[in-house]
Design a protein around this motif. Sequence first.
Motif, PDB file in Angstrom:
ATOM      1  N   LYS A   1       0.865  -1.181   0.000  1.00 19.70           N
ATOM      2  CA  LYS A   1       0.000   0.000   0.000  1.00 19.70           C
ATOM      3  C   LYS A   1       0.898   1.226   0.000  1.00 19.70           C
ATOM      4  N   VAL A   2       0.682   2.126  -0.966  1.00 14.82           N
ATOM      5  CA  VAL A   2       1.482   3.342  -1.081  1.00 14.82           C
ATOM      6  C   VAL A   2       0.544   4.518  -0.881  1.00 14.82           C
ATOM      7  N   THR A   3       0.816   5.322   0.153  1.00 16.59           N
ATOM      8  CA  THR A   3       0.024   6.511   0.438  1.00 16.59           C
ATOM      9  C   THR A   3       0.889   7.736   0.180  1.00 16.59           C
ATOM     10  N   THR A   4       0.409   8.608  -0.688  1.00 17.30           N
ATOM     11  CA  THR A   4       1.119   9.842  -1.024  1.00 17.30           C
ATOM     12  C   THR A   4       0.290  11.022  -0.521  1.00 17.30           C
ATOM     13  N   THR A   5       0.918  11.858   0.280  1.00 16.51           N
ATOM     14  CA  THR A   5       0.252  13.039   0.812  1.00 16.51           C
ATOM     15  C   THR A   5       0.897  14.274   0.194  1.00 16.51           C
ATOM     16  N   THR A   6       0.077  15.123  -0.421  1.00 14.93           N
ATOM     17  CA  THR A   6       0.585  16.342  -1.051  1.00 14.93           C
ATOM     18  C   THR A   6      -0.268  17.530  -0.641  1.00 14.93           C
ATOM     19  N   ARG A   7       0.311  18.687  -0.746  1.00 14.32           N
ATOM     20  CA  ARG A   7      -0.422  19.921  -0.482  1.00 14.32           C
ATOM     21  C   ARG A   7      -0.752  20.578  -1.803  1.00 14.32           C
ATOM     22  N   VAL A   8      -2.014  20.880  -1.990  1.00 18.57           N
ATOM     23  CA  VAL A   8      -2.494  21.491  -3.223  1.00 18.57           C
ATOM     24  C   VAL A   8      -2.685  22.977  -2.961  1.00 18.57           C
ATOM     25  N   GLN A   9      -2.121  23.790  -3.825  1.00 20.35           N
ATOM     26  CA  GLN A   9      -2.281  25.236  -3.693  1.00 20.35           C
ATOM     27  C   GLN A   9      -3.035  25.761  -4.892  1.00 20.35           C
ATOM     28  N   LYS A  10      -3.907  26.704  -4.631  1.00 21.99           N
ATOM     29  CA  LYS A  10      -4.617  27.349  -5.727  1.00 21.99           C
ATOM     30  C   LYS A  10      -3.678  28.325  -6.410  1.00 21.99           C
ATOM     31  N   ARG A  11      -3.805  28.383  -7.730  1.00 19.57           N
ATOM     32  CA  ARG A  11      -3.002  29.319  -8.492  1.00 19.57           C
ATOM     33  C   ARG A  11      -3.692  30.672  -8.453  1.00 19.57           C
ATOM     34  N   VAL A  12      -2.997  31.669  -7.993  1.00 17.24           N
ATOM     35  CA  VAL A  12      -3.553  33.016  -7.890  1.00 17.24           C
ATOM     36  C   VAL A  12      -3.132  33.801  -9.122  1.00 17.24           C
ATOM     37  N   LEU A  13      -4.114  34.294  -9.839  1.00 17.96           N
ATOM     38  CA  LEU A  13      -3.846  35.077 -11.041  1.00 17.96           C
ATOM     39  C   LEU A  13      -3.930  36.557 -10.723  1.00 17.96           C
ATOM     40  N   SER A  14      -3.106  37.323 -11.404  1.00 12.95           N
ATOM     41  CA  SER A  14      -3.180  38.761 -11.245  1.00 12.95           C
ATOM     42  C   SER A  14      -4.453  39.273 -11.922  1.00 12.95           C
ATOM     43  N   GLN A  15      -4.816  40.485 -11.594  1.00 13.69           N
ATOM     44  CA  GLN A  15      -6.023  41.076 -12.183  1.00 13.69           C
ATOM     45  C   GLN A  15      -5.881  41.220 -13.692  1.00 13.69           C
ATOM     46  N   ARG A  16      -4.671  41.515 -14.157  1.00 12.85           N
ATOM     47  CA  ARG A  16      -4.451  41.665 -15.602  1.00 12.85           C
ATOM     48  C   ARG A  16      -4.572  40.321 -16.310  1.00 12.85           C
ATOM     49  N   ALA A  17      -4.102  39.245 -15.668  1.00  6.31           N
ATOM     50  CA  ALA A  17      -4.213  37.915 -16.275  1.00  6.31           C
ATOM     51  C   ALA A  17      -5.674  37.490 -16.370  1.00  6.31           C
ATOM     52  N   VAL A  18      -6.472  37.803 -15.361  1.00  2.67           N
ATOM     53  CA  VAL A  18      -7.902  37.482 -15.392  1.00  2.67           C
ATOM     54  C   VAL A  18      -8.574  38.256 -16.520  1.00  2.67           C
ATOM     55  N   GLU A  19      -8.173  39.503 -16.722  1.00  9.20           N
ATOM     56  CA  GLU A  19      -8.736  40.308 -17.801  1.00  9.20           C
ATOM     57  C   GLU A  19      -8.383  39.719 -19.163  1.00  9.20           C
ATOM     58  N   ARG A  20      -7.136  39.248 -19.336  1.00 12.71           N
ATOM     59  CA  ARG A  20      -6.722  38.669 -20.623  1.00 12.71           C
ATOM     60  C   ARG A  20      -7.486  37.385 -20.932  1.00 12.71           C
ATOM     61  N   LEU A  21      -7.859  36.641 -19.920  1.00 10.54           N
ATOM     62  CA  LEU A  21      -8.627  35.418 -20.154  1.00 10.54           C
ATOM     63  C   LEU A  21     -10.001  35.706 -20.746  1.00 10.54           C
ATOM     64  N   SER A  22     -10.526  36.904 -20.499  1.00  6.41           N
ATOM     65  CA  SER A  22     -11.849  37.244 -21.022  1.00  6.41           C
ATOM     66  C   SER A  22     -11.794  37.812 -22.438  1.00  6.41           C
ATOM     67  N   TRP A  23     -10.605  38.082 -22.966  1.00  8.31           N
ATOM     68  CA  TRP A  23     -10.484  38.615 -24.312  1.00  8.31           C
ATOM     69  C   TRP A  23     -10.954  37.582 -25.332  1.00  8.31           C
ATOM     70  N   PRO A  24     -11.517  38.035 -26.457  1.00  2.00           N
ATOM     71  CA  PRO A  24     -11.944  37.064 -27.484  1.00  2.00           C
ATOM     72  C   PRO A  24     -10.726  36.451 -28.178  1.00  2.00           C
ATOM     73  N   LYS A  25     -10.861  35.208 -28.567  1.00  2.00           N
ATOM     74  CA  LYS A  25      -9.787  34.510 -29.268  1.00  2.00           C
ATOM     75  C   LYS A  25      -9.723  35.002 -30.710  1.00  2.00           C
ATOM     76  N   PHE A  26      -8.573  34.829 -31.347  1.00  2.00           N
ATOM     77  CA  PHE A  26      -8.427  35.244 -32.736  1.00  2.00           C
ATOM     78  C   PHE A  26      -7.600  34.204 -33.476  1.00  2.00           C
ATOM     79  N   GLY A  27      -7.632  34.284 -34.797  1.00  2.00           N
ATOM     80  CA  GLY A  27      -6.859  33.359 -35.631  1.00  2.00           C
ATOM     81  C   GLY A  27      -7.402  31.944 -35.538  1.00  2.00           C
TER      82      GLY A  27
END
Length: 110
Positions: free
Chosen positions: A54-80
């Motif tokens: 039996k192999v038990t692996t314990t890890t800590r998961v961290q949420k990725r925090v995005l800057s306000q500018r990165a969140v804004e870029r995610l909402s931009w429409p895709k192109f090409g």
Amino acid sequence: MDSIQRTNDFQWGDIGEDDDLDFLLPPRQVIGPDDNGIKKVIEYRFSDEGKRIKVTTTTRVQKRVLSQRAVERLSWPKFGDAAREDAGLHLTVRSTEDILLIAPGKILKF
């Protein structure tokens, strides 16, 4: 081994020496993450001696925090080419032209 399905009613004579016996092991369990971000994964495998481990692996998961500018870029429409693809796909495009990279100070002779 392909003919053997993951059931309890198999024939030991159908299993070869080189076949994988992982279907005899319990399935993988993922527990969490909890409020502190702790996630446990419990897996089973066979040791070299043929014992079940039996192999038990314990890890800590961290949420990725995005800057306000990165969140804004995610909402931009895709192109090409990305505009024609599904929204959930990660799009990687391979360049069709050859790009010559030259290290500084190197002289090329053709």
